[in-house]
Scaffold this motif. Structure first.
Motif, short mmCIF file in Angstrom:
data_model
loop_
_atom_site.label_atom_id
_atom_site.label_comp_id
_atom_site.label_asym_id
_atom_site.label_seq_id
_atom_site.Cartn_x
_atom_site.Cartn_y
_atom_site.Cartn_z
N ALA A 88 -26.63 -14.75 19.07
CA ALA A 88 -26.48 -15.11 17.66
C ALA A 88 -25.01 -15.00 17.24
CB ALA A 88 -27.34 -14.20 16.80
N GLY A 89 -24.34 -13.97 17.73
CA GLY A 89 -22.92 -13.80 17.39
C GLY A 89 -22.08 -14.92 17.93
N VAL A 90 -22.38 -15.39 19.13
CA VAL A 90 -21.63 -16.51 19.72
C VAL A 90 -21.85 -17.78 18.91
CG1 VAL A 90 -21.42 -17.99 21.75
CG2 VAL A 90 -21.61 -15.52 22.04
N ILE A 91 -23.13 -18.03 18.54
CA ILE A 91 -23.45 -19.24 17.78
C ILE A 91 -22.75 -19.23 16.43
CG2 ILE A 91 -25.32 -20.50 16.63
CD1 ILE A 91 -27.14 -19.60 18.94
N LEU A 92 -22.75 -18.06 15.77
CA LEU A 92 -22.16 -17.95 14.43
C LEU A 92 -20.68 -17.62 14.44
CD1 LEU A 92 -25.07 -15.92 12.76
CD2 LEU A 92 -24.63 -18.38 12.57
N THR A 95 -17.57 -12.13 15.48
CA THR A 95 -17.07 -11.16 16.47
C THR A 95 -17.78 -9.81 16.40
OG1 THR A 95 -14.90 -12.24 16.39
CG2 THR A 95 -15.00 -10.02 17.32
N PRO A 96 -18.02 -9.24 15.20
CA PRO A 96 -18.73 -7.96 15.15
C PRO A 96 -20.11 -8.03 15.80
CG PRO A 96 -17.69 -8.42 13.04
CD PRO A 96 -17.58 -9.66 13.85
N ALA A 97 -20.82 -9.14 15.57
CA ALA A 97 -22.15 -9.29 16.18
C ALA A 97 -22.05 -9.38 17.69
CB ALA A 97 -22.85 -10.54 15.62
#
Length: 333
Positions: A88-92, A95-97
């Motif tokens: 999800a962090g990569v898609i959005l 960086t924190p995710a």
């Protein structure tokens, strides 16, 4: 009769079992009765203590298995959650995710590894010793060792050609007063391949055999060596069959080579053939001097935790040992 190996080693880092003295002496037998907390009769105070100690070991093993599986399960969950957050962090592009996902996944991996280690420790500790105690009167377990390469080379087992051997889980014991060794065995051969990126040829190690094997003493001599292997490519190593039994199923599945057909008939009794058929893909070599070697091809290593409760694992481990001792008993007649 030459020994298969040297004397049984006794080291403080080994797991020696001295099991022949569990029953107690004449003085202890006078106190015969039931052990406290058990319905089983005992021969005296020493036997009571032995039974209590074994019960304690089983309880500890059960607890460690439960803890190990729980920890491994939590680790799997954490790893899954971490991967989801990471994706999800990569898609959005958050960086924190991404960082949180990586951290959670790593924690899950550590938990899973720790749980697996705890589970395998219970299997190769108390449960392995209980299984050995069930089958042998005297034995020791050396988890990081295996039967030597020299023994394999001398065995005459018609196994696949290999450049390297490895193994683990060495059991050294005495069965009917004679030495016996059992361990895991993996054979690796070198297979050349061309790296598509560099176009260079390299050697890749490929497993050609994985299973358990035994080196033991039959206790008597034979007129000649005998070898048996599952029919197929490996059976060609034995040359033409010099043996035909009265069991069509055995003749269909195994090739046998022996210079004395009468000796082969005497050794490969119906009981021995039944045991070989029961073991599945098994390789057998019996030397004229009485040495016996057998290898079972299987994906189930000796004393591997796998599934099941502690008591089920103990019975499975004992069954792995009895695969070989039952074969020796059948040969003994």
């Amino acid at each position: 009769m030459p020994p298969v190996w040297g004397a049984i080693e006794k080291g403080k880092h080994h797991l020696p079992l001295r099991l022949s003295g569990d029953a107690g002496g004449a003085g202890a037998s006078a106190a015969a009765g039931g052990c406290r907390g058990s319905w089983r009769p005992c021969a005296g105070a020493k036997s009571c203590l032995v039974q209590k100690e074994r019960s304690k070991h089983m309880d500890n093993s059960t607890q460690n298995i439960q803890k190990g599986r729980a920890l491994a399960g939590f680790g799997k969950v954490f790893s899954g959650i971490g991967v989801v957050i990471l994706v999800a962090g990569v898609i959005l592009s958050a960086t924190p995710a991404i960082a949180a996902g990586v951290i959670i996944a790593v924690i899950g991996g550590v938990m899973g590894a720790s749980g697996g280690k705890k589970l395998q420790g219970a299997a190769q500790g108390g449960l392995a010793q209980d299984a050995l105690r069930t089958v042998f009167q005297e034995a020791e377990y050396l988890p990081r060792q295996h039967i030597s390469q020299e023994t394999l080379q001398a065995s005459g087992l018609p196994l696949p050609q290999a450049e390297r051997m490895s193994g683990s889980g060495l059991v050294r014991a005495r069965y009917h007063g004679r030495p016996l060794e059992i361990s895991n065995l993996e054979l690796l051969d070198l297979q050349p391949y061309q790296d598509p990126a560099t176009q260079n040829w390299e050697n890749n190690e490929v497993p050609v055999f994985h299973g358990r094997w035994m080196a033991a003493q039959l206790g008597r001599t034979l007129p000649c060596d005998l070898q048996a292997a599952p029919k197929g490519k490996l059976a060609r190593l034995l040359g033409r069959d010099g043996f035909s039994s009265e069991d069509p199923e055995f003749d269909k599945r195994f090739s046998v080579q022996c210079g004395d057909p009468a000796a082969a008939q005497a050794l490969l009794s119906p009981q021995v053939m039944d045991q070989l058929l029961h073991l599945g893909k098994v390789y057998l070599s019996v030397k004229a001097d009485g040495r016996v070697f057998a290898a079972i091809q299987t994906d189930e290593p000796l004393f591997d935790a796998g599934k099941g409760r502690a008591d089920q694992m103990k019975e499975r481990f004992a069954g792995q040992l009895r695969d070989f001792t039952d074969l020796l008993d059948a040969m003994k007649g």
